[in-house]
Write an enzyme that holds these catalytic residues in place. Structure first.
Site, PDB file in Angstrom:
ATOM      1  CE  LYS A 120      -3.536  -0.474  -0.430  1.00 18.10           C
ATOM      2  NZ  LYS A 120      -4.201  -0.834  -1.740  1.00 18.10           N
ATOM      3  N   GLY A 121       2.062   1.148  -0.547  1.00 17.58           N
ATOM      4  CA  GLY A 121       2.933   2.319  -0.628  1.00 17.58           C
ATOM      5  C   GLY A 121       2.957   2.940  -2.011  1.00 17.58           C
ATOM      6  N   GLY A 122       2.548   2.163  -3.023  1.00 18.02           N
ATOM      7  CA  GLY A 122       2.591   2.631  -4.404  1.00 18.02           C
ATOM      8  C   GLY A 122       3.436   1.730  -5.286  1.00 18.02           C
ATOM      9  CB  THR A 123       4.836  -1.684  -4.780  1.00 18.25           C
ATOM     10  OG1 THR A 123       3.603  -2.345  -4.455  1.00 18.25           O
ATOM     11  CG2 THR A 123       5.571  -1.346  -3.496  1.00 18.25           C
ATOM     12  CB  SER A 209      -4.123   2.744   2.391  1.00 23.21           C
ATOM     13  OG  SER A 209      -4.303   2.203   1.107  1.00 23.21           O
ATOM     14  N   GLY A 327      -7.373   3.851  -5.193  1.00 22.13           N
ATOM     15  CA  GLY A 327      -8.050   5.099  -4.892  1.00 22.13           C
ATOM     16  C   GLY A 327      -9.372   4.904  -4.173  1.00 22.13           C
ATOM     17  NE  ARG A 328     -10.368  -1.465  -2.382  1.00 20.31           N
ATOM     18  CZ  ARG A 328      -9.195  -2.080  -2.397  1.00 20.31           C
ATOM     19  NH1 ARG A 328      -8.149  -1.527  -1.811  1.00 20.31           N
ATOM     20  NH2 ARG A 328      -9.055  -3.244  -3.002  1.00 20.31           N
ATOM     21  CG  HIS A 330      -8.571   5.846   3.159  1.00 14.56           C
ATOM     22  ND1 HIS A 330      -7.349   6.420   3.452  1.00 14.56           N
ATOM     23  CD2 HIS A 330      -8.348   4.968   2.152  1.00 14.56           C
ATOM     24  CE1 HIS A 330      -6.422   5.919   2.656  1.00 14.56           C
ATOM     25  NE2 HIS A 330      -7.010   5.041   1.856  1.00 14.56           N
TER      26      HIS A 330
END
Length: 363
Positions: A120-123, A209, A327-328, A330
């Protein structure tokens, strides 16, 4: 009736020559047949001959290859894509999810660079942006070799990799490696020169996230505040909960630095990957020794999703964004809960800044 010796010899030579030509033609046609059906895939044939031959047979595929080099952006969520492919691995199938005509030439190598974290970091975004580069070949799904399937052996792992040509690099990403203690020595055992990329994000936002993703799969999950505290009265944070534990970056990095020098790490800002994707991609390409091919011209910001997408490539009808799960929105978390969690992370963040020499600006 006898014949002159010279004329007999000439007749024999001509007969032998015809047989040799026929035998050679049979071998050539047999080779071509097996190559077209994929059975000579592993034979050591000259790459430029094979490539030109494929290009003449399949000019449309060759054109796509020259433009995208087989890089496929899948509209799959980070975990859901893994779940689909994991079932195949459990059945013992070696697969190559980065489909391209180049699967029929080149060689399979161990990855020279691995995106080892964090979840959940952008990998996923980073990997898809990298796959636009013609000199990057990457596995689409997460192999999880160094944390789940190590007993299958290095040969099994290499078979998962896409084929590469000279000048191209092989990559994979499995975010759980960063928090798995066995992963560091196992990667080191494979190659001590492996380059390691860690995408990090504000640990508080990352934890929320992470919880949001789990909540979509398990709607009956307890509230965030019930999971984050061991005791809500004292405010003691439960570091055994993975959503919290992952964000203690300094602790995990300390372990990896026992095996690899800091110079072999690149720490990518998950926040900048959203606000300035071209800038972060420039750093990544420099770190990998690649020409800066992926630039501003490849991105546009999707206001609906809230993160950058790749502009549509030539011949495509639409731009390419990550899956619907990205982009859910939160869930609402009480401000006091977030404040306590931020206080918990602050000393760990400061230590992480010192260790990496980067200030990520997490307040």
């Amino acid at each position: 009736m006898g014949c002159w010796t010279t004329s007999c010899d000439l007749g024999h030579l001509k007969a032998r020559s015809k047989v040799s030509v026929l035998f050679t033609m049979i071998l050539i046609f047999t080779y071509l047949f097996y190559c077209l059906t994929g059975y000579c895939d592993s034979m050591p044939s000259p790459l430029f001959v094979h490539q030109n031959f494929r290009s003449k047979l399949f000019p449309k595929e060759a054109k796509k290859l020259s433009h995208w080099n087989g890089s496929v952006v899948r509209e799959l969520p980070e975990q859901d894509a893994t779940d689909v492919e994991e079932e195949k691995r459990q059945r013992g199938l070696a697969y190559d999810s980065n489909l391209s005509v180049s699967n029929n030439f080149g060689t399979k190598e161990f990855p020279q660079a691995i995106i080892i974290g964090v979840k959940k970091g952008g990998t996923r975004a980073l990997l898809e942006f990298l796959r636009v580069h013609p000199d990057v070949r990457a596995v689409g799904a997460e192999p999880h070799f160094f944390d789940r399937f190590y007993e299958k052996g290095l040969q099994w792992y290499r078979n998962l990799m896409p084929r590469t040509l000279d000048g191209q690099i092989t990559m994979e990403k499995t975010p759980s490696y960063f928090i798995t203690r066995e992963a560091a020595p196992r990667v080191f055992s494979m190659s001590r020169s492996t380059k390691l990329i860690v995408v990090v994000r504000d640990p508080v936002t990352r934890a929320v996230s992470d919880y949001t993703q789990t909540l979509t799969k398990s709607p009956g999950l307890p509230s965030f505040q019930n999971l984050v505290f061991k005791n809500s009265t004292t405010g003691l944070i439960d570091t055994s909960w993975s959503a919290v534990r992952i964000g203690i970056y300094a602790k995990h990095l300390e372990h990896w630095l026992r095996y690899f020098p800091l110079a072999q790490f690149l720490f990518v800002s998950g926040e900048k990957l959203v606000t300035d994707p071209a800038g972060e991609m420039g750093r990544v390409q420099d770190f990998l020794g690649l020409k800066r091919v992926v630039t501003n011209k490849h991105f546009y910001f999707n206001q609906t999703k809230g993160f950058p997408c790749l502009k549509k490539p030539e011949g495509s009808s639409r731009p390419r964004c990550l899956g619907k799960s990205k982009g859910r929105p939160h869930p609402h978390i009480p401000a006091e809960v977030l404040h306590r969690l931020r206080d918990f992370y602050r000393p760990f963040n400061m230590k992480f800044y010192q260790m990496t020499g980067q200030d990520f600006g997490w307040e």
